[in-house]
Design a protein around this motif. Structure first.
Motif, PDB file in Angstrom:
ATOM      1  N   TYR A  31       0.816  -1.208   0.000  1.00  0.00           N
ATOM      2  CA  TYR A  31       0.000   0.000   0.000  1.00  0.00           C
ATOM      3  C   TYR A  31       0.857   1.268   0.000  1.00  0.00           C
ATOM      4  N   LYS A  32       1.841   1.294  -0.880  1.00  0.00           N
ATOM      5  CA  LYS A  32       2.702   2.460  -1.026  1.00  0.00           C
ATOM      6  C   LYS A  32       2.319   3.246  -2.274  1.00  0.00           C
ATOM      7  N   GLY A  33       2.702   4.523  -2.306  1.00  0.00           N
ATOM      8  CA  GLY A  33       2.497   5.324  -3.494  1.00  0.00           C
ATOM      9  C   GLY A  33       3.378   4.813  -4.629  1.00  0.00           C
ATOM     10  N   LEU A  34       2.945   5.053  -5.866  1.00  0.00           N
ATOM     11  CA  LEU A  34       3.661   4.481  -7.012  1.00  0.00           C
ATOM     12  C   LEU A  34       3.613   5.433  -8.203  1.00  0.00           C
ATOM     13  N   VAL A  35       4.785   5.587  -8.863  1.00  0.00           N
ATOM     14  CA  VAL A  35       4.894   6.257 -10.152  1.00  0.00           C
ATOM     15  C   VAL A  35       5.549   5.281 -11.109  1.00  0.00           C
ATOM     16  N   LEU A  36       4.935   5.058 -12.265  1.00  0.00           N
ATOM     17  CA  LEU A  36       5.540   4.245 -13.315  1.00  0.00           C
ATOM     18  C   LEU A  36       6.406   5.169 -14.159  1.00  0.00           C
ATOM     19  N   VAL A  37       7.714   4.976 -14.093  1.00  0.00           N
ATOM     20  CA  VAL A  37       8.668   5.892 -14.717  1.00  0.00           C
ATOM     21  C   VAL A  37       9.281   5.214 -15.941  1.00  0.00           C
ATOM     22  N   VAL A  38       8.946   5.695 -17.104  1.00  0.00           N
ATOM     23  CA  VAL A  38       9.475   5.144 -18.351  1.00  0.00           C
ATOM     24  C   VAL A  38      10.763   5.896 -18.669  1.00  0.00           C
TER      25      VAL A  38
END
Length: 448
Positions: free
Chosen positions: A296-303
């Motif tokens: 339950y952590k924050g997430l950014v998908l970084v391309v």
């Protein structure tokens, strides 16, 4: 923000490590969720016992020099051994499993010598002791010099309670949260497969004309964290550049060198999951995203490496659509395109992570939530069993980090997964919560 302790199960092949692992996750000790639509890796699990929660990890059979029939070890066996040794290095505690039926073998003695040199707390679990006679035979393993052997039968579930009691006794003390005397800190973990640009991203963030405050020690087996000041916000960057490629040992995510990723995720507020723009999304990326969701952590998908991709006006949108199709379970995570090499998109990426950290602390009033619930149910009635309608009474926000909502209903078992998703989507449409999982509980009014 402390990570959970890690307990590794090691031993030679065919002594029952996986059976023991599965037994723990099948007992009432297991707290692993089973949410549909989540990509999950079953090589690890979370166990709660007597108030302590820890991560248990299965490993491949640890073959020793006495198991090899030639001077040139099989490359696959060598990789398995390297991965198991990595597990030993990264674990806080080791369960050394052996087979009572064979008695102490030369391989057991060699593994015992290896474990002694680590100075890690180790529990000697003598498996397959499924009769009084075999329990008595467990005393033979005192010769390994690894302390008191604990007879167990992973298959029959015998001896599990005293073994778990011993695990909890030997776990490192729980870390207490440090008081933030100079304001809150946002912890951002940089994770991903090897060679996707994690270290380059770290350096790019540090190079954005921001003052480095200090190097902050993490846990004893974590890399050194880096603390920076970003405007008026303190940030701790958690790097995981030490993760190794898994080779051809098994399919799926790196099996045992994933420890640092687990630790980094556990200690973070927001995770930056790097994806190689040229290689595209892999199963390993999906597994890591699954870890983030489970924690339950924050997430950014970084391309990353976006500068290497030939593109037109539709390329970015098509890439996002592909990620959403492959990972619908984190469709709330924003996608950002960067080039760590050329420091493109870095300030915006950091600002996105800080926004997610704020979203994780957002609170919604009970009155507003109940207006939303009333409208949602009116627009789409929940599926119900014939003769017993599912009724929603009220909802309240119980916690933050992650945002946690408790719905009170007449029959929690009737709330289907699809309707849970519907309610989550209505909450997100009204209040945002971009980049963070939402935890939802459904209880009867009688529950407290």
């Amino acid at each position: 923000m402390a990570a959970k302790p890690i307990v590794a199960i090691v031993g030679r092949p065919n002594v029952g490590k996986s059976t023991f692992f599965n037994r723990l996750l099948g007992e009432r000790a297991a707290i692993v969720q089973d949410e549909p639509g989540t990509t999950r890796d079953r090589l690890y699990g979370e166990v709660s016992w007597r108030g302590r929660t820890f991560t248990i990890v299965d490993t491949g059979g640890l073959e020793t020099s006495v198991d090899s029939s030639s001077d040139e070890p099989d490359p696959i066996r060598r990789m398995v051994r390297e991965q198991a040794e990595q597990a030993i290095r990264e674990a806080d505690l080791i369960v050394f499993m052996i087979d009572v039926k064979t008695g102490p073998t030369p391989s057991d003695y060699e593994i015992a010598d290896l474990l002694r040199r680590t100075n890690k707390p180790t529990i000697l679990a003598v498996n397959k002791a499924d009769s009084p006679q075999r329990e008595y035979e467990a005393v033979e393993f005192y010769s390994l010099g690894m302390g008191d052997p604990i007879p167990v039968s992973a298959y029959h579930g015998m001896g599990i309670t005293p073994l778990l009691d011993r695990v909890v006794e030997l776990l490192p003390p729980e870390e207490e949260e440090e008081e933030e005397e100079t304001g809150p800190v946002v912890r951002i973990a940089i994770v991903g497969r090897p060679n996707v640009g994690k270290s380059r991203l770290l350096n790019a963030i540090l190079g954005q004309e921001r003052a480095i405050v200090s190097d902050v020690p993490g846990t004893t087996r974590d890399p050194v964290d880096t603390e920076i000041q970003w405007g008026d916000q303190r940030i701790v960057l958690i790097d995981t550049a030490g993760i190794r490629r898994r080779g051809k040992v098994e399919s799926g995510i790196e099996q045992y060198s994933v420890f640092r990723t687990l630790r980094a995720i556990g200690r973070s507020d927001v995770v930056l999951l790097l994806i190689d723009a040229q290689e595209g999304l892999t199963a390993q990326d999906e597994h890591i995203a699954g870890y983030v969701l489970e924690e339950y952590k924050g997430l950014v998908l970084v391309v990353n490496k976006w500068d290497l991709v030939e593109k037109d006006e539709n390329t970015a949108n098509e890439y996002v659509a592909h990620l959403r199709e492959r990972m619908p379970f984190v469709d709330w995570a924003p996608v950002r395109f960067i080039s760590a090499k050329y420091s493109q998109g870095i300030p915006g990426l950091v600002e996105t992570a800080l926004k997610i950290a704020r979203e994780r602390e957002r609170r919604i009033t009970t009155a507003a939530l109940n207006r939303l619930l009333r409208d949602a149910v009116a627009a789409h009635q929940p599926p119900s069993k014939p003769g017993k309608w599912l009724k929603f009474y009220y909802v309240t926000q119980a916690d933050v980090k992650p945002p946690t909502f408790v719905f009170f209903v007449n029959d929690p078992k009737q709330v289907q997964f699809g309707y849970k998703r519907y309610l989550e989507n209505r909450i997100r449409e009204a209040y945002g919560f971009e980049g963070t999982p939402i935890r939802m509980y459904f209880r009867s009014r009688q529950e407290t």
